[in-house]
Design an enzyme around this catalytic site. Structure first.
Site, PDB file in Angstrom:
ATOM      1  N   ALA A 117       0.853  -1.191   0.000  1.00  0.00           N
ATOM      2  CA  ALA A 117       0.000   0.000   0.000  1.00  0.00           C
ATOM      3  C   ALA A 117       0.888   1.241   0.000  1.00  0.00           C
ATOM      4  CB  ALA A 117      -0.907   0.020   1.226  1.00  0.00           C
ATOM      5  N   PHE A 118       0.349   2.357  -0.450  1.00  0.00           N
ATOM      6  CA  PHE A 118       1.204   3.543  -0.629  1.00  0.00           C
ATOM      7  C   PHE A 118       1.711   4.098   0.696  1.00  0.00           C
ATOM      8  CE2 PHE A 118       0.025   7.976   0.228  1.00  0.00           C
ATOM      9  CZ  PHE A 118      -1.184   7.813   0.875  1.00  0.00           C
ATOM     10  N   LYS A 119       1.105   3.689   1.811  1.00  0.00           N
ATOM     11  CA  LYS A 119       1.569   4.145   3.127  1.00  0.00           C
ATOM     12  C   LYS A 119       3.059   3.841   3.334  1.00  0.00           C
ATOM     13  CE  LYS A 119      -2.649   5.232   4.824  1.00  0.00           C
ATOM     14  NZ  LYS A 119      -3.463   5.154   3.593  1.00  0.00           N
ATOM     15  N   ASP A 120       3.558   2.794   2.670  1.00  0.00           N
ATOM     16  CA  ASP A 120       4.980   2.450   2.803  1.00  0.00           C
ATOM     17  C   ASP A 120       5.900   3.585   2.343  1.00  0.00           C
ATOM     18  OD1 ASP A 120       4.552  -0.179   3.742  1.00  0.00           O
ATOM     19  OD2 ASP A 120       4.370  -0.960   1.706  1.00  0.00           O
ATOM     20  N   LEU A 167       5.978   5.578   5.485  1.00  0.00           N
ATOM     21  CA  LEU A 167       6.249   4.884   6.755  1.00  0.00           C
ATOM     22  C   LEU A 167       7.546   4.086   6.734  1.00  0.00           C
ATOM     23  CD1 LEU A 167       2.615   4.086   7.818  1.00  0.00           C
ATOM     24  CD2 LEU A 167       4.307   5.400   9.127  1.00  0.00           C
TER      25      LEU A 167
END
Ligand code: PLP
Length: 494
Positions: free
Chosen positions: A111-114, A117
């Site tokens: 997911a793009f949160k990586d 994060l």
């Protein structure tokens, strides 16, 4: 570069302080005092660099006390081949003659949160060193799915940090749950809550505002912190891929230097699209910013009318990361649109808390509409958007499908032929159920089996880590009552 609070521009902090604190004490969000520029020569230079070096260079403009070598090291740790399964990190895929898709899900949790994060924990550790903070940061997360896993993957085994994630027992997908309860690392904890996402979120908020808890934890050598997108350390790494995408179009000779490009971003908390706006403020030739929502269309209405009104039904959709009625990061845009007029943002946020509604001035609305366009896409259109792109040989997830559809609508209604990039925020393999149904296939009974099923049908390889979930050891079994979450925190931070 200094940072001020969106609710008090006299409150100024260094980058390290802003990142270590997360949220300003007055409830405002930390925002850079001004925007460093990026000129044509610099864009040409960035074109010759790897994604990692682009990231270090761009972030360096906002992090003046961080050493360049240190930032390069962080970028290599965050975006190296052990973490990302694509050498370009955030590759652009050509969809048609004037349309591209920016894939932001090649990281460890798909997911793009990586993108943010994987970087935030390193920025936080360095910030703790710089501010002389000796206590260990404990990151508390309430998650509806993607953030919890991405935050743990980023913080696992990072010095001077611990992370505890709460998720609603029956509120996340089977795959998301498996991703979390199999998480490795000595400093991580995961706990299910008997309740829904709001219960988990309220529990975390209660713990944050509990003075007695704060003192107990301080005695034990801990302080609480957040990995939510209100933290500047989560927004900053996201500026990079917009500038990087522009460089990639130049390198591919698809555009000329200085030529504008539009971006269409599937939006929830307004963090991702805000990063694009900040890249434009730095001087990147971005034309229109198209804000794509699902049927929770509060932002579409806001951009069209200047009235923000969360008093409306909440819809559960197949793009759950956009099921949101209060977009926290909009506050940073309001601050910029108001020209920093003191007290105005605070007033809007007070109104929002009291009545669920506020209306911005005509001047602000005009400035916003010059840059932003808002559109939304319902469930049926999301499914047909997935089906249509699949017919062209491109398998996308429901969040990305919303962006693709809204971009098409935007072009139809405005006639704007500017080259455009829509942003892809999750691998289709995180949402096998919805994707399989959308392309006319009956999903297998077991959710993990759907990964192999979808790979068989489509011939598109599944991300290794998702495929590898089958048979992985479950490390965490805790389930707690929503009123007992404090006990879990105290037990975790012995
Ligand atoms: C978090 C998320 C979004 C929304 O991003 P914001 O920065 O909150 O606007 C969109 N798609 C996916 C898959 C996400 O995980």
């Amino acid at each position: 570069m200094e940072y001020l609070s969106t609710r008090d521009k006299n409150l100024r902090k260094s980058a390290a302080q802003a990142i270590a604190m997360g949220l300003s004490r007055d409830g405002g969000l930390f925002t850079p005092v001004s925007f460093p520029t990026i000129n044509a020569l610099e864009v040409e230079m960035l074109c010759t660099m790897s994604y990692q070096r682009r990231a270090a260079y761009i972030m360096g403009k906002y992090l003046e006390n961080f050493r360049p070598e240190e930032l390069e090291e962080f970028a290599h740790n965050a975006y190296g081949p052990e973490k990302f399964d694509h050498p370009a990190v955030a590759p652009l895929r050509k969809v048609d003659g004037r349309t591209w898709c920016l894939e932001l899900w090649h990281g460890p949790t798909s997911a793009f949160k990586d993108m943010a994060l994987q970087m935030l924990p390193q920025l936080l550790s360095a910030s703790l060193r710089m501010t002389g903070e000796k206590k260990t940061a404990c990151i508390l997360v309430a998650t509806s799915g993607d953030t919890g896993k991405a935050a743990m993957e980023g913080f696992a085994n990072v010095d001077q940090t611990k992370i505890l994630v709460f998720y609603p027992e029956n509120g996340v997908s089977e795959i998301q749950k498996l991703q979390m309860v199999t998480q490795e690392g000595d400093n991580v904890g995961v706990c299910a809550v008997r309740g829904n996402f709001d219960d988990a979120q309220n529990g975390v908020k209660r713990i944050f505002s509990d003075e007695e808890m704060r003192e107990t934890l301080a005695r034990r050598g801990y302080f609480l912190s957040s990995a939510n997108s209100i933290n500047w350390g989560r927004i900053l790494p996201q500026l990079v891929y917009y500038i990087s995408a522009y460089c990639d179009l130049l390198n591919a000779k698809e555009i000329k230097l200085g030529e504008p490009v539009n971006f269409c971003v599937p939006t929830g908390n307004f963090g991702n699209i805000l990063a694009c706006y900040y890249a434009k403020r730095m001087g990147l030739p971005v034309g229109r910013l198209i804000c794509a929502s699902n049927c929770n269309d509060v932002l579409t209405d806001f951009i069209r009318t200047g009235v923000y009104d969360r008093n409306r039904p909440f819809h559960t959709t197949m793009s759950p990361s956009m099921d949101i009625l209060i977009s926290s990061n909009l506050e940073r845009l309001l601050f910029d649109m108001s020209g920093g007029k003191d007290g105005l943002v605070r007033e809007y946020m007070d109104q929002l808390a009291r009545t669920g509604r506020y209306e911005i001035t005509d001047g602000m609305k005009k400035r916003m509409q010059e840059v932003f366009y808002g559109g939304f896409c319902g469930e049926e259109d999301t499914a047909s958007s997935i089906a249509m792109l699949y017919r062209y040989g491109y398998l996308i997830d429901p969040h990305t499908a919303v962006a693709a559809k809204v971009l098409t609508d935007y072009r139809k209604s405005t006639g704007d032929k500017t080259p455009a990039i829509f942003v892809s925020t999750a691998s289709p393999y995180k949402f096998c159920d919805s994707v399989l149904s959308s392309i006319g296939q009956a999903p297998a009974a077991d959710s993990v089996d759907r990964i192999a099923q979808m790979a068989d049908i489509t011939g598109v390889a599944a991300p290794e880590r998702l495929a590898g979930l089958k048979g992985k050891d479950v490390r965490f079994h805790d389930v707690t009552e929503k009123a007992r979450m404090d006990d879990n925190v105290l037990a975790f931070l012995q």
